[in-house]
Write an enzyme that holds these catalytic residues in place. Structure first.
Site, mmCIF file in Angstrom:
data_model
loop_
_atom_site.group_PDB
_atom_site.id
_atom_site.type_symbol
_atom_site.label_atom_id
_atom_site.label_comp_id
_atom_site.label_asym_id
_atom_site.label_seq_id
_atom_site.Cartn_x
_atom_site.Cartn_y
_atom_site.Cartn_z
ATOM 1 N N CYS A 4 0.824 -1.206 0.000
ATOM 2 C CA CYS A 4 0.000 0.000 0.000
ATOM 3 C C CYS A 4 0.867 1.268 0.000
ATOM 4 C CB CYS A 4 -0.876 -0.066 1.246
ATOM 5 S SG CYS A 4 -1.654 1.461 1.698
ATOM 6 N N CYS A 7 0.933 2.984 3.384
ATOM 7 C CA CYS A 7 1.790 2.287 4.352
ATOM 8 C C CYS A 7 3.253 2.648 4.106
ATOM 9 C CB CYS A 7 1.590 0.778 4.268
ATOM 10 S SG CYS A 7 0.011 0.225 4.955
ATOM 11 N N ASP A 30 -1.885 15.922 -0.276
ATOM 12 C CA ASP A 30 -2.256 15.087 -1.422
ATOM 13 C C ASP A 30 -1.336 15.438 -2.593
ATOM 14 O OD1 ASP A 30 -5.122 13.476 -2.332
ATOM 15 O OD2 ASP A 30 -3.761 14.178 -3.892
ATOM 16 N N GLY A 88 -14.561 6.973 -7.287
ATOM 17 C CA GLY A 88 -13.238 7.567 -7.469
ATOM 18 C C GLY A 88 -12.187 7.090 -6.497
ATOM 19 N N HIS A 95 -8.713 6.885 4.178
ATOM 20 C CA HIS A 95 -8.126 8.231 4.227
ATOM 21 C C HIS A 95 -9.244 9.254 4.099
ATOM 22 C CE1 HIS A 95 -8.136 6.699 0.115
ATOM 23 N NE2 HIS A 95 -8.367 7.949 -0.282
HETATM 24 P P1 AMP Z 1 -9.052 8.295 -3.255
HETATM 25 O O1 AMP Z 1 -9.478 8.641 -4.634
HETATM 26 O O2 AMP Z 1 -10.060 8.724 -2.219
HETATM 27 O O3 AMP Z 1 -8.611 6.856 -3.090
HETATM 28 O O4 AMP Z 1 -7.805 9.222 -2.978
HETATM 29 C C1 AMP Z 1 -6.470 8.819 -3.057
HETATM 30 C C2 AMP Z 1 -5.680 10.074 -3.035
HETATM 31 O O5 AMP Z 1 -4.325 9.744 -2.759
HETATM 32 C C3 AMP Z 1 -5.681 10.837 -4.374
HETATM 33 O O6 AMP Z 1 -6.217 12.142 -4.155
HETATM 34 C C4 AMP Z 1 -4.204 10.872 -4.776
HETATM 35 O O7 AMP Z 1 -3.843 12.093 -5.374
HETATM 36 C C5 AMP Z 1 -3.521 10.654 -3.447
HETATM 37 N N1 AMP Z 1 -2.183 10.064 -3.521
HETATM 38 C C6 AMP Z 1 -1.806 8.972 -4.209
HETATM 39 N N2 AMP Z 1 -0.496 8.713 -4.024
HETATM 40 C C7 AMP Z 1 -0.047 9.678 -3.188
HETATM 41 C C8 AMP Z 1 1.214 9.971 -2.605
HETATM 42 N N3 AMP Z 1 2.311 9.223 -2.848
HETATM 43 N N4 AMP Z 1 1.328 11.048 -1.783
HETATM 44 C C9 AMP Z 1 0.239 11.818 -1.525
HETATM 45 N N5 AMP Z 1 -0.983 11.589 -2.036
HETATM 46 C C10 AMP Z 1 -1.122 10.537 -2.861
#
Ligand code: AMP
Length: 106
Positions: A4, A7, A30, A88, A95
């Site tokens: 993950c 993680c 984000d 989405g 989170h």
């Molecule tokens: P969700 O669509 O609710 O699953 O949101 C996942 C979020 O994680 C998205 O807004 C991504 O831009 C964000 N995300 C993915 N990888 C990373 C990362 N390495 N660092 C910070 N945010 C991330």
């Protein structure tokens, strides 16, 4: 199976912009912000939505409010949880999106 991404962030294996941390939660920016302020509040243990308990969910919500206050956006912010790919959701590790920082319109 790939580990993950959240993680990895929590373990310090990926770079992040951490804005909050306590024993149970961490909040970081984000990578693809959808608002002037967009952070994710994440439990340190890997749990998915269907594994949430009332205790963790309650602390998660309250912590998200603390993070919003610490970031100076407590006057106007959104808390969002995407549940399911159709909504989405990209990352299974639960989170809370905390979004804010828009120009005051009133
Ligand atoms: P969700 O669509 O609710 O699953 O949101 C996942 C979020 O994680 C998205 O807004 C991504 O831009 C964000 N995300 C993915 N990888 C990373 C990362 N390495 N660092 C910070 N945010 C991330």
């Amino acid at each position: 199976m790939d580990e993950c991404v959240f993680c990895k962030i929590i373990k310090g294996e990926l770079p992040t912009s951490k804005v909050y941390e306590d024993d149970e939660f961490v909040a970081f920016g984000d990578i693809n912000p959808k608002a002037p302020v967009h952070v994710l509040v994440v439990p340190k243990i890997h749990i998915e939505v269907n594994q949430l308990t009332e205790a963790v969910a309650g602390k998660w919500l309250m912590t998200s409010g603390v993070v919003a206050k610490n970031l100076g956006i407590s006057q106007a912010y959104q808390l969002k949880i995407h549940v399911g790919k159709g909504a989405g959701q990209e990352v299974d590790h639960v989170h809370m999106h905390v979004l804010g920082g828009w120009r005051e319109e009133v």
